[in-house]
Design a protein around this motif. Structure first.
Motif, PDB file in Angstrom:
ATOM      1  N   MET A   1       0.849  -1.187   0.000  1.00  0.00           N
ATOM      2  CA  MET A   1       0.000   0.000   0.000  1.00  0.00           C
ATOM      3  C   MET A   1       0.886   1.239   0.000  1.00  0.00           C
ATOM      4  SD  MET A   1      -2.753   1.140   2.893  1.00  0.00           S
ATOM      5  CE  MET A   1      -3.491   2.744   2.901  1.00  0.00           C
ATOM      6  N   LYS A   2       1.030   1.886  -1.117  1.00  0.00           N
ATOM      7  CA  LYS A   2       1.826   3.102  -1.215  1.00  0.00           C
ATOM      8  C   LYS A   2       0.885   4.277  -1.421  1.00  0.00           C
ATOM      9  CE  LYS A   2       5.983   0.841  -2.938  1.00  0.00           C
ATOM     10  NZ  LYS A   2       6.990   0.783  -4.016  1.00  0.00           N
ATOM     11  N   SER A   3       0.471   4.849  -0.312  1.00  0.00           N
ATOM     12  CA  SER A   3      -0.479   5.956  -0.356  1.00  0.00           C
ATOM     13  C   SER A   3      -0.083   6.983   0.685  1.00  0.00           C
ATOM     14  CB  SER A   3      -1.906   5.464  -0.088  1.00  0.00           C
ATOM     15  OG  SER A   3      -2.313   4.522  -1.057  1.00  0.00           O
ATOM     16  N   ARG A   4      -0.658   8.160   0.555  1.00  0.00           N
ATOM     17  CA  ARG A   4      -0.364   9.261   1.474  1.00  0.00           C
ATOM     18  C   ARG A   4      -1.672   9.662   2.149  1.00  0.00           C
ATOM     19  NH1 ARG A   4       2.812  13.680  -1.444  1.00  0.00           N
ATOM     20  NH2 ARG A   4       4.497  12.173  -1.127  1.00  0.00           N
ATOM     21  N   ILE A   5      -1.714   9.498   3.473  1.00  0.00           N
ATOM     22  CA  ILE A   5      -2.929   9.751   4.239  1.00  0.00           C
ATOM     23  C   ILE A   5      -2.698  10.898   5.214  1.00  0.00           C
ATOM     24  CG2 ILE A   5      -4.602   8.788   5.864  1.00  0.00           C
ATOM     25  CD1 ILE A   5      -3.986   6.032   4.742  1.00  0.00           C
ATOM     26  N   LEU A   6      -3.559  11.909   5.129  1.00  0.00           N
ATOM     27  CA  LEU A   6      -3.554  13.016   6.079  1.00  0.00           C
ATOM     28  C   LEU A   6      -4.551  12.689   7.189  1.00  0.00           C
ATOM     29  CD1 LEU A   6      -2.896  16.002   6.901  1.00  0.00           C
ATOM     30  CD2 LEU A   6      -4.902  16.653   5.565  1.00  0.00           C
ATOM     31  N   ILE A   7      -4.065  12.646   8.427  1.00  0.00           N
ATOM     32  CA  ILE A   7      -4.935  12.427   9.575  1.00  0.00           C
ATOM     33  C   ILE A   7      -5.029  13.745  10.335  1.00  0.00           C
ATOM     34  CG2 ILE A   7      -5.410  11.063  11.641  1.00  0.00           C
ATOM     35  CD1 ILE A   7      -3.594   8.886  10.541  1.00  0.00           C
ATOM     36  N   ALA A   8      -6.148  14.429  10.205  1.00  0.00           N
ATOM     37  CA  ALA A   8      -6.366  15.678  10.933  1.00  0.00           C
ATOM     38  C   ALA A   8      -6.712  15.339  12.372  1.00  0.00           C
ATOM     39  CB  ALA A   8      -7.492  16.476  10.277  1.00  0.00           C
ATOM     40  N   GLY A   9      -5.982  15.914  13.314  1.00  0.00           N
ATOM     41  CA  GLY A   9      -6.077  15.467  14.699  1.00  0.00           C
ATOM     42  C   GLY A   9      -5.274  14.196  14.876  1.00  0.00           C
ATOM     43  N   GLY A  10      -4.199  14.078  14.106  1.00  0.00           N
ATOM     44  CA  GLY A  10      -3.478  12.816  13.972  1.00  0.00           C
ATOM     45  C   GLY A  10      -2.669  12.381  15.157  1.00  0.00           C
ATOM     46  N   TYR A  11      -2.422  13.259  16.127  1.00  0.00           N
ATOM     47  CA  TYR A  11      -1.673  12.843  17.311  1.00  0.00           C
ATOM     48  C   TYR A  11      -2.515  12.979  18.578  1.00  0.00           C
ATOM     49  CZ  TYR A  11      -0.776  17.841  16.743  1.00  0.00           C
ATOM     50  OH  TYR A  11      -0.910  19.190  16.517  1.00  0.00           O
ATOM     51  N   GLY A  12      -3.833  13.153  18.405  1.00  0.00           N
ATOM     52  CA  GLY A  12      -4.745  13.083  19.543  1.00  0.00           C
ATOM     53  C   GLY A  12      -4.991  11.619  19.906  1.00  0.00           C
ATOM     54  N   VAL A  13      -5.862  11.400  20.875  1.00  0.00           N
ATOM     55  CA  VAL A  13      -6.113  10.029  21.338  1.00  0.00           C
ATOM     56  C   VAL A  13      -6.678   9.168  20.213  1.00  0.00           C
ATOM     57  CG1 VAL A  13      -7.410   8.603  22.966  1.00  0.00           C
ATOM     58  CG2 VAL A  13      -6.431  10.777  23.719  1.00  0.00           C
ATOM     59  N   ILE A  14      -7.702   9.656  19.516  1.00  0.00           N
ATOM     60  CA  ILE A  14      -8.300   8.893  18.419  1.00  0.00           C
ATOM     61  C   ILE A  14      -7.321   8.801  17.252  1.00  0.00           C
ATOM     62  CG2 ILE A  14     -10.181   8.787  16.751  1.00  0.00           C
ATOM     63  CD1 ILE A  14     -11.127   8.236  19.552  1.00  0.00           C
ATOM     64  N   GLY A  15      -6.731   9.925  16.863  1.00  0.00           N
ATOM     65  CA  GLY A  15      -5.814   9.941  15.728  1.00  0.00           C
ATOM     66  C   GLY A  15      -4.622   9.038  15.935  1.00  0.00           C
ATOM     67  N   THR A  16      -4.098   8.998  17.157  1.00  0.00           N
ATOM     68  CA  THR A  16      -2.954   8.134  17.459  1.00  0.00           C
ATOM     69  C   THR A  16      -3.303   6.676  17.234  1.00  0.00           C
ATOM     70  OG1 THR A  16      -1.975   9.682  19.048  1.00  0.00           O
ATOM     71  CG2 THR A  16      -1.404   7.356  19.300  1.00  0.00           C
ATOM     72  N   ASN A  17      -4.485   6.265  17.689  1.00  0.00           N
ATOM     73  CA  ASN A  17      -4.893   4.867  17.500  1.00  0.00           C
ATOM     74  C   ASN A  17      -5.108   4.550  16.026  1.00  0.00           C
ATOM     75  OD1 ASN A  17      -5.675   3.124  20.112  1.00  0.00           O
ATOM     76  ND2 ASN A  17      -5.868   5.302  20.584  1.00  0.00           N
ATOM     77  N   ILE A  18      -5.661   5.488  15.268  1.00  0.00           N
ATOM     78  CA  ILE A  18      -5.828   5.273  13.830  1.00  0.00           C
ATOM     79  C   ILE A  18      -4.473   5.064  13.178  1.00  0.00           C
ATOM     80  CG2 ILE A  18      -6.525   6.384  11.667  1.00  0.00           C
ATOM     81  CD1 ILE A  18      -8.727   7.815  13.292  1.00  0.00           C
ATOM     82  N   ALA A  19      -3.537   5.958  13.475  1.00  0.00           N
ATOM     83  CA  ALA A  19      -2.212   5.890  12.865  1.00  0.00           C
ATOM     84  C   ALA A  19      -1.493   4.593  13.236  1.00  0.00           C
ATOM     85  CB  ALA A  19      -1.381   7.093  13.296  1.00  0.00           C
ATOM     86  N   ARG A  20      -1.548   4.216  14.490  1.00  0.00           N
ATOM     87  CA  ARG A  20      -0.864   2.982  14.925  1.00  0.00           C
ATOM     88  C   ARG A  20      -1.483   1.741  14.296  1.00  0.00           C
ATOM     89  NH1 ARG A  20      -0.078   4.741  21.282  1.00  0.00           N
ATOM     90  NH2 ARG A  20       2.012   5.656  21.049  1.00  0.00           N
ATOM     91  N   ASN A  21      -2.805   1.721  14.188  1.00  0.00           N
ATOM     92  CA  ASN A  21      -3.450   0.554  13.581  1.00  0.00           C
ATOM     93  C   ASN A  21      -3.101   0.441  12.105  1.00  0.00           C
ATOM     94  OD1 ASN A  21      -4.603  -0.088  16.015  1.00  0.00           O
ATOM     95  ND2 ASN A  21      -6.646   0.620  15.509  1.00  0.00           N
ATOM     96  N   ILE A  22      -3.038   1.574  11.408  1.00  0.00           N
ATOM     97  CA  ILE A  22      -2.627   1.534  10.004  1.00  0.00           C
ATOM     98  C   ILE A  22      -1.214   0.992   9.892  1.00  0.00           C
ATOM     99  CG2 ILE A  22      -2.066   2.955   7.984  1.00  0.00           C
ATOM    100  CD1 ILE A  22      -4.288   4.881   8.892  1.00  0.00           C
ATOM    101  N   ARG A  23      -0.307   1.530  10.720  1.00  0.00           N
ATOM    102  CA  ARG A  23       1.093   1.122  10.630  1.00  0.00           C
ATOM    103  C   ARG A  23       1.306  -0.338  11.009  1.00  0.00           C
ATOM    104  NH1 ARG A  23       3.065   3.119   7.705  1.00  0.00           N
ATOM    105  NH2 ARG A  23       4.015   5.091   8.304  1.00  0.00           N
ATOM    106  N   LYS A  24       0.458  -0.866  11.873  1.00  0.00           N
ATOM    107  CA  LYS A  24       0.605  -2.267  12.271  1.00  0.00           C
ATOM    108  C   LYS A  24       0.443  -3.201  11.080  1.00  0.00           C
ATOM    109  CE  LYS A  24      -1.151  -5.740  15.527  1.00  0.00           C
ATOM    110  NZ  LYS A  24      -2.052  -5.998  16.688  1.00  0.00           N
ATOM    111  N   ILE A  25      -0.433  -2.833  10.155  1.00  0.00           N
ATOM    112  CA  ILE A  25      -0.714  -3.698   9.007  1.00  0.00           C
ATOM    113  C   ILE A  25       0.058  -3.251   7.769  1.00  0.00           C
ATOM    114  CG2 ILE A  25      -2.534  -4.651   7.539  1.00  0.00           C
ATOM    115  CD1 ILE A  25      -2.734  -5.516  10.442  1.00  0.00           C
ATOM    116  N   TYR A  26       0.185  -1.953   7.575  1.00  0.00           N
ATOM    117  CA  TYR A  26       0.778  -1.430   6.337  1.00  0.00           C
ATOM    118  C   TYR A  26       1.995  -0.569   6.670  1.00  0.00           C
ATOM    119  CZ  TYR A  26      -3.633  -3.117   4.578  1.00  0.00           C
ATOM    120  OH  TYR A  26      -4.702  -3.925   4.281  1.00  0.00           O
ATOM    121  N   LYS A  27       3.163  -1.023   6.255  1.00  0.00           N
ATOM    122  CA  LYS A  27       4.420  -0.383   6.624  1.00  0.00           C
ATOM    123  C   LYS A  27       4.841   0.737   5.673  1.00  0.00           C
ATOM    124  CE  LYS A  27       4.698  -3.458   9.898  1.00  0.00           C
ATOM    125  NZ  LYS A  27       4.339  -3.079  11.280  1.00  0.00           N
ATOM    126  N   ASP A  28       4.320   0.748   4.459  1.00  0.00           N
ATOM    127  CA  ASP A  28       4.842   1.701   3.475  1.00  0.00           C
ATOM    128  C   ASP A  28       3.923   2.875   3.189  1.00  0.00           C
ATOM    129  OD1 ASP A  28       2.952   0.164   2.252  1.00  0.00           O
ATOM    130  OD2 ASP A  28       4.102  -0.248   0.436  1.00  0.00           O
TER     131      ASP A  28
END
Length: 336
Positions: A1-28
């Protein structure tokens, strides 16, 4: 998966969990964590790898002018966007969008904007409970019924479960999320005062808690899916399964479906969904399965452009598989 995702509020509590879950499955995938204090997200960006932070303030037009939205493949709005700035930017720049904050009486502007635009990418209304996973689980459970009389859902909110500012402000008092709430009763849509429409929710044999109805998108979604005569979703405050067991607080949802089974018998089934890592973690999984469908990952076809709901976007079996992989517990039993 080579894509660029903008997470608005990306380091808040919800945003952090979204980002970590994405990274757990997709490294690139490249993750851009946006917010008003980007320095606060630097440690998370380093932890994730392939991530960076940018300044974004939805109340500051200059911060928006500095962002090249057309460089992103997807915007995830993990914050409140009352003026639909991010969804409109996604539509104008032909990129996908996931929104997480709209209530039942707040979606009209984006609906009209979407319906009057030639949408080339998915615009996903994912402000359902826990980013749509509860509706997807309820949809799967409803398949066992030929006719459904009622669906009653109760989400238990534990004071010890860490919520982000977006969610904490929603549940700041016992009357629920709004001053009026939409629910379906005996085939009729009605608006009610949550404080005057309390439901006694039987959590366990010995525990009954007050439930206050809220205007989540799950209610009209499940009405369209199941044709049930009565549907309501209630906010309940109390100790979670995890807290009662002496563990970390969990996020628990109780789905009660009553009707006629496919074999002709009448029954009431209860489905319990419990995430031992809390609500923010569960929301992150819901967003992940939405992203996978948008991009066509895991053997799925990429989602077509247009307005989407979780039930029109995600296969329930795919969602349930991911939920179980991430440790979410789903159990079903009959209620006498």
């Amino acid at each position: 998966m080579k894509s660029r995702i903008l997470i608005a509020g990306g380091y808040g509590v919800i945003g952090t969990n979204i980002a970590r879950n994405i990274r757990k499955i997709y490294k690139d995938v490249e993750l851009i964590l946006a917010g008003r204090n980007p320095e606060n997200g630097e440690s998370l960006a380093q932890e994730l790898g392939g991530a960076r932070t940018i300044y974004l303030d939805l109340t500051n037009p200059q911060s928006l002018e500095a962002i090249r939205f057309d460089q992103f493949d997807l915007i995830v709005a993990a914050l409140k966007d009352p003026f639909d700035i991010l969804s409109r930017a996604a539509i104008e720049h032909n990129i996908a969008h996931i929104g997480l904050s709209e209530m039942a009486d707040e979606i009209v502007p984006i609906l009209f904007k979407g319906l009057q635009s030639s949408l080339k990418r998915p615009i996903v209304l994912l402000a359902h409970q826990d980013a749509g996973v509860i509706t997807l689980i309820a949809k799967k459970a409803a398949d066992k019924f030929s006719q459904i009389n009622s669906i009653e859902i109760a989400g238990v909110y534990d004071d010890l479960d860490l919520l982000g500012p977006m969610n904490q402000s929603d549940y700041e008092d016992s009357s629920g999320l709004t001053e009026r709430t939409l629910l379906l009763e005996n085939g009729k849509w009605i608006w009610v005062d949550p404080a005057m429409y309390v439901r006694k929710v039987q959590i366990t044999k010995d525990l009954v808690l007050n439930g206050f109805p809220v205007s989540l998108l799950d209610v009209p979604s499940l009405a369209a899916i199941t044709n049930a005569a009565s549907i309501r979703w209630d906010y309940v405050q109390g100790d979670s399964i995890g807290t009662i067991a002496g563990d970390n607080p969990s996020h628990d949802t109780y789905i009660d479906i009553e009707g006629t089974l496919q074999d002709g018998d009448t029954a009431k089934h209860r489905i319990v969904v419990s995430d031992p890592k809390g609500q923010a973690h569960l929301v992150g999984i819901g967003v992940l399965v939405g992203i996978e469908r948008i991009f066509g990952l895991g053997g799925q076809e990429p989602a077509a452009g247009g307005l989407h709901l979780p039930e029109t976007l995600v296969n329930p079996d795919a969602a349930i598989s991911r939920l179980e992989q991430f440790g979410v517990k789903i159990s079903t039993h009959s209620i006498k």
